[in-house]
Design a protein around this motif. Structure first.
Motif, PDB file in Angstrom:
ATOM      1  N   ARG A   1       1.001  -0.781  -0.592  1.00 34.73           N
ATOM      2  CA  ARG A   1       0.158  -0.199   0.158  1.00 34.73           C
ATOM      3  C   ARG A   1       1.081   1.576  -0.123  1.00 34.73           C
ATOM      4  O   ARG A   1       2.164   1.396   0.498  1.00 34.73           O
ATOM      5  CB  ARG A   1      -1.141  -0.260   1.412  1.00 34.73           C
ATOM      6  N   ARG A   2       0.356   2.441  -0.506  1.00 37.24           N
ATOM      7  CA  ARG A   2       1.319   3.695  -0.787  1.00 37.24           C
ATOM      8  C   ARG A   2       1.032   4.490   0.220  1.00 37.24           C
ATOM      9  O   ARG A   2      -0.509   4.739   1.104  1.00 37.24           O
ATOM     10  CB  ARG A   2       0.897   4.800  -1.982  1.00 37.24           C
ATOM     11  N   PHE A   3       2.113   4.957   0.973  1.00 32.08           N
ATOM     12  CA  PHE A   3       1.280   5.950   1.988  1.00 32.08           C
ATOM     13  C   PHE A   3       2.941   7.387   2.092  1.00 32.08           C
ATOM     14  O   PHE A   3       3.656   6.941   1.062  1.00 32.08           O
ATOM     15  CB  PHE A   3       1.519   4.912   3.740  1.00 32.08           C
ATOM     16  N   THR A   4       2.071   8.294   2.766  1.00 33.12           N
ATOM     17  CA  THR A   4       3.139   9.488   2.974  1.00 33.12           C
ATOM     18  C   THR A   4       2.765   9.551   4.368  1.00 33.12           C
ATOM     19  O   THR A   4       1.611  10.015   4.921  1.00 33.12           O
ATOM     20  CB  THR A   4       3.109  10.704   1.776  1.00 33.12           C
ATOM     21  N   PHE A   5       3.661  11.150   5.012  1.00 34.12           N
ATOM     22  CA  PHE A   5       3.276  11.453   6.253  1.00 34.12           C
ATOM     23  C   PHE A   5       3.515  12.782   6.024  1.00 34.12           C
ATOM     24  O   PHE A   5       4.266  13.366   5.286  1.00 34.12           O
ATOM     25  CB  PHE A   5       4.788  11.356   6.701  1.00 34.12           C
ATOM     26  N   PHE A   6       2.463  13.419   6.838  1.00 32.42           N
ATOM     27  CA  PHE A   6       2.910  15.126   6.688  1.00 32.42           C
ATOM     28  C   PHE A   6       2.681  15.806   7.963  1.00 32.42           C
ATOM     29  O   PHE A   6       2.464  14.567   9.187  1.00 32.42           O
ATOM     30  CB  PHE A   6       2.041  15.796   5.581  1.00 32.42           C
ATOM     31  N   ALA A   7       2.340  16.433   9.141  1.00 32.88           N
ATOM     32  CA  ALA A   7       2.330  17.233   9.547  1.00 32.88           C
ATOM     33  C   ALA A   7       1.317  18.356   9.922  1.00 32.88           C
ATOM     34  O   ALA A   7       1.281  18.722   9.626  1.00 32.88           O
ATOM     35  CB  ALA A   7       4.176  17.377  10.428  1.00 32.88           C
ATOM     36  N   ASP A   8       0.954  18.324  11.357  1.00 30.31           N
ATOM     37  CA  ASP A   8      -0.028  19.624  11.891  1.00 30.31           C
ATOM     38  C   ASP A   8       0.408  20.372  12.267  1.00 30.31           C
ATOM     39  O   ASP A   8       1.759  20.679  12.089  1.00 30.31           O
ATOM     40  CB  ASP A   8      -0.854  18.962  12.257  1.00 30.31           C
ATOM     41  N   PRO A   9       0.012  21.547  12.591  1.00 31.51           N
ATOM     42  CA  PRO A   9       0.537  22.762  12.844  1.00 31.51           C
ATOM     43  C   PRO A   9       1.091  22.865  14.151  1.00 31.51           C
ATOM     44  O   PRO A   9       2.206  23.388  14.052  1.00 31.51           O
ATOM     45  CB  PRO A   9      -0.857  24.462  13.128  1.00 31.51           C
ATOM     46  N   ASP A  10       1.434  21.781  14.629  1.00 30.07           N
ATOM     47  CA  ASP A  10       2.087  21.033  16.025  1.00 30.07           C
ATOM     48  C   ASP A  10       3.276  20.482  15.492  1.00 30.07           C
ATOM     49  O   ASP A  10       4.001  20.041  17.043  1.00 30.07           O
ATOM     50  CB  ASP A  10       1.738  21.499  17.289  1.00 30.07           C
ATOM     51  N   GLY A  11       2.952  20.035  14.680  1.00 29.37           N
ATOM     52  CA  GLY A  11       4.086  19.183  14.209  1.00 29.37           C
ATOM     53  C   GLY A  11       4.050  17.496  14.390  1.00 29.37           C
ATOM     54  O   GLY A  11       4.464  16.410  14.514  1.00 29.37           O
ATOM     55  N   LEU A  12       2.640  17.214  14.935  1.00 28.94           N
ATOM     56  CA  LEU A  12       2.450  16.465  14.939  1.00 28.94           C
ATOM     57  C   LEU A  12       2.118  14.890  13.749  1.00 28.94           C
ATOM     58  O   LEU A  12       1.596  15.819  12.649  1.00 28.94           O
ATOM     59  CB  LEU A  12       0.452  15.981  15.882  1.00 28.94           C
TER      60      LEU A  12
END
Length: 128
Positions: free
Chosen positions: A110-121
């Motif tokens: 499966r394809r996936f990736t990461f990003f962060a919310d404004p607090d770096g979560l």
């Protein structure tokens, strides 16, 4: 006896208005309830995803920062299911959100990736 699902995940944010904008206007989560709790000088925002699961967003004055990214004990990341990681990644980038390169899970394919919310979560997009 058996658990039937996850009802909600709770997070604490440093800038309530900035995070509210991120989760509602950028990620498109629906506001179920929004309450200011005077005794705690904090907000509690209940957001709903299309599958019925919820995200609780709290603000507390002077909450400590997350100790590391993302290998601290406790919640490692929050993953959202999407139909197309490529399409949703392009959408996030168009909104000014920094997204890591898309990867493929070596076990599931499966394809996936990461990003962060404004607090770096750390947040994940996972193609189901």
């Amino acid at each position: 006896m058996q658990l039937s699902g996850i009802h909600h995940v709770a997070i604490i944010v440093s800038d309530y208005e900035k995070s509210k904008h991120f989760y509602t206007s950028i990620l498109g989560l629906h506001v179920v309830a929004e309450n200011y709790r005077h005794a705690r000088d904090s907000y509690k925002l209940d957001l709903q995803l299309p599958d019925g699961s919820q995200l609780e967003v709290f603000s507390f004055p002077d909450a400590p920062q997350r100790p590391s990214y993302p290998e601290a004990q406790g919640l490692r990341h929050l993953a959202f299911t999407v139909a197309s990681v490529d399409d949703y990644t392009a959408y996030l980038v168009s909104k000014g959100v920094s997204v890591e390169p898309i990867r493929v899970d070596e076990f599931t394919g499966r394809r996936f990736t990461f990003f962060a919310d404004p607090d770096g979560l750390p947040l994940e997009l996972y193609q189901a």
